[in-house]
Design an enzyme around this catalytic site. Structure first.
Site, PDB file in Angstrom:
ATOM      1  N   ASN A  91       0.717  -1.174   0.034  1.00 15.90           N
ATOM      2  CA  ASN A  91      -0.095   0.075  -0.084  1.00 15.90           C
ATOM      3  C   ASN A  91       0.843   1.276  -0.061  1.00 15.90           C
ATOM      4  O   ASN A  91       0.534   2.353   0.821  1.00 15.90           O
ATOM      5  CB  ASN A  91      -1.157   0.148   1.083  1.00 15.90           C
ATOM      6  CG  ASN A  91      -2.031   0.914   0.978  1.00 15.90           C
ATOM      7  OD1 ASN A  91      -2.544   1.109  -0.037  1.00 15.90           O
ATOM      8  ND2 ASN A  91      -2.454   1.510   2.151  1.00 15.90           N
TER       9      ASN A  91
ATOM     10  N   SER B 149      -5.021   2.407  17.576  1.00 19.11           N
ATOM     11  CA  SER B 149      -6.153   3.345  16.542  1.00 19.11           C
ATOM     12  C   SER B 149      -7.440   3.753  17.609  1.00 19.11           C
ATOM     13  O   SER B 149      -7.691   2.706  18.380  1.00 19.11           O
ATOM     14  CB  SER B 149      -6.748   2.433  15.468  1.00 19.11           C
ATOM     15  OG  SER B 149      -7.823   3.226  14.936  1.00 19.11           O
TER      16      SER B 149
ATOM     17  N   THR C   1     -10.114   3.793  16.538  1.00 20.39           N
ATOM     18  CA  THR C   1     -11.110   2.812  16.164  1.00 20.39           C
ATOM     19  C   THR C   1     -11.500   1.801  17.268  1.00 20.39           C
ATOM     20  O   THR C   1     -12.511   1.245  17.330  1.00 20.39           O
ATOM     21  CB  THR C   1     -10.764   2.130  14.891  1.00 20.39           C
ATOM     22  OG1 THR C   1     -12.000   1.761  14.405  1.00 20.39           O
ATOM     23  CG2 THR C   1      -9.790   1.038  15.207  1.00 20.39           C
TER      24      THR C   1
ATOM     25  N   TYR D  53     -11.455  -4.714  11.655  1.00 18.48           N
ATOM     26  CA  TYR D  53     -10.577  -3.934  11.589  1.00 18.48           C
ATOM     27  C   TYR D  53      -9.998  -3.395  13.202  1.00 18.48           C
ATOM     28  O   TYR D  53      -8.922  -3.716  13.589  1.00 18.48           O
ATOM     29  CB  TYR D  53     -10.396  -2.782  10.705  1.00 18.48           C
ATOM     30  CG  TYR D  53      -9.183  -1.584  11.240  1.00 18.48           C
ATOM     31  CD1 TYR D  53      -8.105  -1.950  10.680  1.00 18.48           C
ATOM     32  CD2 TYR D  53      -9.495  -0.507  11.542  1.00 18.48           C
ATOM     33  CE1 TYR D  53      -6.863  -0.976  11.188  1.00 18.48           C
ATOM     34  CE2 TYR D  53      -8.462   0.539  11.951  1.00 18.48           C
ATOM     35  CZ  TYR D  53      -7.170   0.324  11.516  1.00 18.48           C
ATOM     36  OH  TYR D  53      -6.251   1.076  11.790  1.00 18.48           O
TER      37      TYR D  53
ATOM     38  N   LYS E 129      -6.876  -4.563  15.911  1.00 18.67           N
ATOM     39  CA  LYS E 129      -5.912  -3.777  16.705  1.00 18.67           C
ATOM     40  C   LYS E 129      -6.168  -4.168  18.217  1.00 18.67           C
ATOM     41  O   LYS E 129      -5.261  -4.107  18.987  1.00 18.67           O
ATOM     42  CB  LYS E 129      -6.483  -2.343  16.452  1.00 18.67           C
ATOM     43  CG  LYS E 129      -6.174  -1.722  15.131  1.00 18.67           C
ATOM     44  CD  LYS E 129      -4.498  -1.716  14.804  1.00 18.67           C
ATOM     45  CE  LYS E 129      -4.284  -1.090  13.456  1.00 18.67           C
ATOM     46  NZ  LYS E 129      -2.815  -1.166  13.248  1.00 18.67           N
TER      47      LYS E 129
ATOM     48  N   PHE F  50      -5.720   9.151  16.681  1.00 18.11           N
ATOM     49  CA  PHE F  50      -7.071   9.582  16.490  1.00 18.11           C
ATOM     50  C   PHE F  50      -6.798   9.876  14.662  1.00 18.11           C
ATOM     51  O   PHE F  50      -6.653   9.000  14.070  1.00 18.11           O
ATOM     52  CB  PHE F  50      -7.514  10.784  17.076  1.00 18.11           C
ATOM     53  CG  PHE F  50      -7.923  10.187  18.603  1.00 18.11           C
ATOM     54  CD1 PHE F  50      -7.235   9.468  19.173  1.00 18.11           C
ATOM     55  CD2 PHE F  50      -9.495  10.281  18.657  1.00 18.11           C
ATOM     56  CE1 PHE F  50      -7.757   8.848  20.612  1.00 18.11           C
ATOM     57  CE2 PHE F  50      -9.773   9.795  19.959  1.00 18.11           C
ATOM     58  CZ  PHE F  50      -9.102   9.117  20.839  1.00 18.11           C
TER      59      PHE F  50
ATOM     60  N   ARG G 212     -23.332   7.527   7.528  1.00 16.20           N
ATOM     61  CA  ARG G 212     -22.572   6.511   7.034  1.00 16.20           C
ATOM     62  C   ARG G 212     -22.719   5.521   8.329  1.00 16.20           C
ATOM     63  O   ARG G 212     -22.564   5.677   9.321  1.00 16.20           O
ATOM     64  CB  ARG G 212     -21.274   6.632   6.795  1.00 16.20           C
ATOM     65  CG  ARG G 212     -20.192   5.417   6.355  1.00 16.20           C
ATOM     66  CD  ARG G 212     -18.868   5.876   6.229  1.00 16.20           C
ATOM     67  NE  ARG G 212     -18.088   6.563   7.058  1.00 16.20           N
ATOM     68  CZ  ARG G 212     -16.710   7.084   7.004  1.00 16.20           C
ATOM     69  NH1 ARG G 212     -16.036   6.658   5.593  1.00 16.20           N
ATOM     70  NH2 ARG G 212     -16.296   7.453   8.025  1.00 16.20           N
TER      71      ARG G 212
END
Ligand code: NAD
Ligand code: UFG
Length: 346
Positions: free
Chosen positions: A36, A131, A133, A155, A159, A184, A299
């Site tokens: 990536n 993260s 997240t 994902y 983590k 963040f 979303r």
């Protein structure tokens, strides 16, 4: 000065961190499979750090973190690796829902293979890219490190799993110095505009999407919801300049190397929230270009507001963000306008 192994060092956050570490005098070995990213980012890091192309201060090993032999090559390329910063991994939430096994393989099995080789090589100092997240839909803001870890997508689960693996490892064996760094929303670019974020295909995230609209690569931004319980109804996030984040890694690694062995868990954010429309306006101002947008449905899986409480990082590492949203947009625009097609254009 130390020699560091940087997995995923050619990527967005890795490349900026490599530059900051080189400027602080550290020598680096980057291990990346370029799945990536492009080797061009590291070429530019060398130029920005005033290094000759063949300088041993930045060595690059093309390899996969899931391969122990590739990892050993990374360790052997150096004179003796003192610490590792582990950026390599997959990071797209939607893709993780479609391809969970690939995410568990690269993010979790890849981290496990790295930790085994670190043990073998007797290297026990690590900063890990975690993260925000993993906080899922935070129950309150600002979010502190003590808030519950409750991911809502594969994902995030990967983590959280690696964070747990690191905790188990550091309680099983003395001597580990580990920082779990919970980022963040990293955005922006180096002020030279020579390195920056180069997403593949259509960006999932707000900031690269906005910059691609400003530069004319995309027609309009879709703003996901204007009925959130926020001041202007659009989602609020804690955007952190990637150079501030890179400096956070320098502070963390120095802290780990200087202090007693420990497991550290810190939020890296600014503590400031900005809405989608504030980002659009700041970017229009920085670029002097219009950013067309359309308001659409929310979303799925989004939170209204996610903002860090970064006070622990400030207290422990003496680190805090220094750059404003205006600087984020100025530097992001400098990168996007000089590299409209990212590294592919070079
Ligand atoms: P990135 O994709 O730009 O960088 C990741 C790098 O890892 C790339 O260079 C890629 O080629 C490399 N890589 C991927 N799989 C690999 C493998 N199997 N072996 C070796 N190299 C491999 O992503 P980034 O934005 O720089 O993120 C870096 C880390 O920070 C990731 O772990 C990500 O999950 C985490 N993170 C990112 C964000 C964000 O919004 N950018 C937020 C929180 C956490
Ligand atoms: N947004 C839009 N339109 C877009 C993209 C995003 O309106 O095209 C909105 C989102 O709804 C949200 C805000 O912009 O309100 C930020 O969205 P991002 O996708 O840029 O960032 P997220 O906070 O949703 O998530 C990102 C990463 C996560 C990571 C998190 C914190 O995708 O993996 O930042 O680091 F965990």
């Amino acid at each position: 000065m130390a020699q560091l192994l940087i997995t995923g060092g050619a990527g967005f956050i890795g490349s900026h961190t490599c530059l900051v570490l080189l400027e602080a005098g550290h020598d680096l070995v980057v291990l990346d499979d370029f799945s990536n990213s492009s080797p061009e980012s590291l070429k530019r890091v060398r130029q920005l750090a005033n290094l000759e192309g063949s300088s041993p201060r930045l060595q690059v090993v093309e390899g996969d973190i899931r391969s122990k032999s590739d990892l050993r090559k990374g360790f052997r390329a150096g004179k003796g690796i003192d610490a590792v910063i582990h950026f390599a991994g997959l990071k797209a939430v939607g893709e993780s829902v479609r391809e969970p096994l690939r995410y568990w393989d690269v993010n979790v099995a890849g981290s496990q293979s790295l930790l085994s080789v670190m043990q073998e090589e007797n290297c026990r100092t690590l900063a890990f890219s975690s993260s925000a997240t993993l906080y899922g839909l935070p129950e309150r803001v600002p979010v502190t490190e003590a808030d519950p870890v409750q991911p809502i997508n594969p994902y995030g689960f990967t983590k959280a799993a690696v964070e747990q693996m690191l905790e188990d490892l550091s309680s099983s064996e003395q001597g580990w110095r580990i920082a779990r760094l919970r980022y963040f929303n990293p955005v922006g670019a180096h002020p030279s505009g020579q390195i920056g974020e180069d997403p593949n295909g259509i960006p999932n995230n707000l900031f690269p999407f906005v910059s691609q609209v400003a530069v004319g690569r995309r027609q309009e931004l879709k703003v996901f919801g204007n009925d959130w319980p926020t001041p202007d109804g659009t989602g609020v996030r804690d955007y952190i300049h990637v150079m501030d984040l890179a400096e956070g890694h320098l502070a963390a690694i120095q802290h780990l190397m200087e202090q007693r062995p420990q497991l550290l868990t810190v939020n890296l954010g600014s503590g400031q929230g900005h809405s989608v429309l504030e980002v659009v306006q700041a970017f229009e101002k920085a670029s002097s270009r219009p950013v067309a947008y359309q308001l659409v449905e929310r979303r799925p899986g989004d939170a209204a507001t996610t903002v860090a409480d970064p006070s622990l990082a400030n207290r422990l590492l003496g680190w805090q963000t220094k750059r404003s949203l205006a600087e984020i947009c100025r530097d992001g625009w400098s990168w996007q306008s000089q590299n409209p097609e990212g590294y592919r254009g070079s």
